[in-house]
Design an enzyme around this catalytic site. Structure first.
Site, mmCIF file in Angstrom:
data_model
loop_
_atom_site.group_PDB
_atom_site.id
_atom_site.type_symbol
_atom_site.label_atom_id
_atom_site.label_comp_id
_atom_site.label_asym_id
_atom_site.label_seq_id
_atom_site.Cartn_x
_atom_site.Cartn_y
_atom_site.Cartn_z
ATOM 1 N N VAL A 122 0.903 -1.155 0.000
ATOM 2 C CA VAL A 122 0.000 0.000 0.000
ATOM 3 C C VAL A 122 0.942 1.204 0.000
ATOM 4 C CG1 VAL A 122 -1.750 1.295 1.267
ATOM 5 C CG2 VAL A 122 -1.884 -1.201 1.145
ATOM 6 N N PRO A 123 1.052 1.884 -1.143
ATOM 7 C CA PRO A 123 2.159 2.821 -1.398
ATOM 8 C C PRO A 123 2.121 4.161 -0.670
ATOM 9 C CG PRO A 123 0.647 2.848 -3.232
ATOM 10 C CD PRO A 123 0.151 1.776 -2.295
ATOM 11 N N CYS A 124 2.241 4.120 0.637
ATOM 12 C CA CYS A 124 2.275 5.356 1.413
ATOM 13 C C CYS A 124 3.542 6.159 1.119
ATOM 14 C CB CYS A 124 2.132 5.070 2.898
ATOM 15 S SG CYS A 124 3.338 3.928 3.566
ATOM 16 N N HIS A 125 4.539 5.522 0.522
ATOM 17 C CA HIS A 125 5.769 6.236 0.158
ATOM 18 C C HIS A 125 5.525 7.250 -0.959
ATOM 19 C CE1 HIS A 125 5.608 2.623 -2.420
ATOM 20 N NE2 HIS A 125 6.155 3.400 -3.343
#
Length: 162
Positions: A122-125
């Site tokens: 889950v690409p919180c970056h």
């Protein structure tokens, strides 16, 4: 149940329950890795291991895994919106707040982003500050830089947020 998986970002701890993947944590993850993850069974994570290896090799832009992150309703909305941020793009906390219908809730979105238990998947970056600067990341800013560099924007995704 959990597994340990080597990666370019250090050994990842993965956990799942009967519904899906509940966590992907770095060895020095801010807040720590949960203590009670059940028995270790690396073979039970072959699907996640293969997809993460493809991602780190530059051959995968999205994950196709059953996910079951634990969080409240607001967290779930933020994490669902994060999954819609295309590979190779970034979004600000404010833009993410507007995307889920909560303009003015950038700080709450930031807090939910920081609670994301599924790093990388889950690409919180992909979330940056209002001025485009890199802000906090549970795995450290060096990992955020690495992931964003790995996802260098391509012409098709440039400028597209959702």
């Amino acid at each position: 149940m959990h597994a340990l998986l080597p990666s370019p970002l250090g050994e990842l701890t993965l956990a799942r329950d009967e519904r899906g993947l509940v966590g992907v944590w770095y060895p020095d993850h801010r807040g720590g890795v949960p203590a009670d993850l059940g028995a270790r069974d690396d073979a039970a994570f072959a699907d996640a291991a293969a997809q993460l290896a493809e991602y780190f090799a530059g051959g995968r832009t999205a994950f196709d895994l059953p996910l079951a992150p634990r969080g409240d309703a607001f967290d779930q909305r933020v994490w669902a919106a994060l999954r819609r941020v295309p590979h190779g793009t970034t979004v600000t906390y404010g833009e993410l707040a507007r995307a889920i219908g909560g303009p003015g809730h950038a700080q709450a979105v930031g807090a939910a982003n920081g609670r994301n238990p599924l790093s990388v998947v889950v690409p919180c970056h992909r979330v940056v500050g209002a001025d485009g600067t890199l802000t906090g990341y549970a795995g450290g800013l060096w990992r955020k830089r690495f992931l964003l560099a790995l996802e260098e924007p391509d012409a098709d995704a440039a400028g597209r947020l959702f």
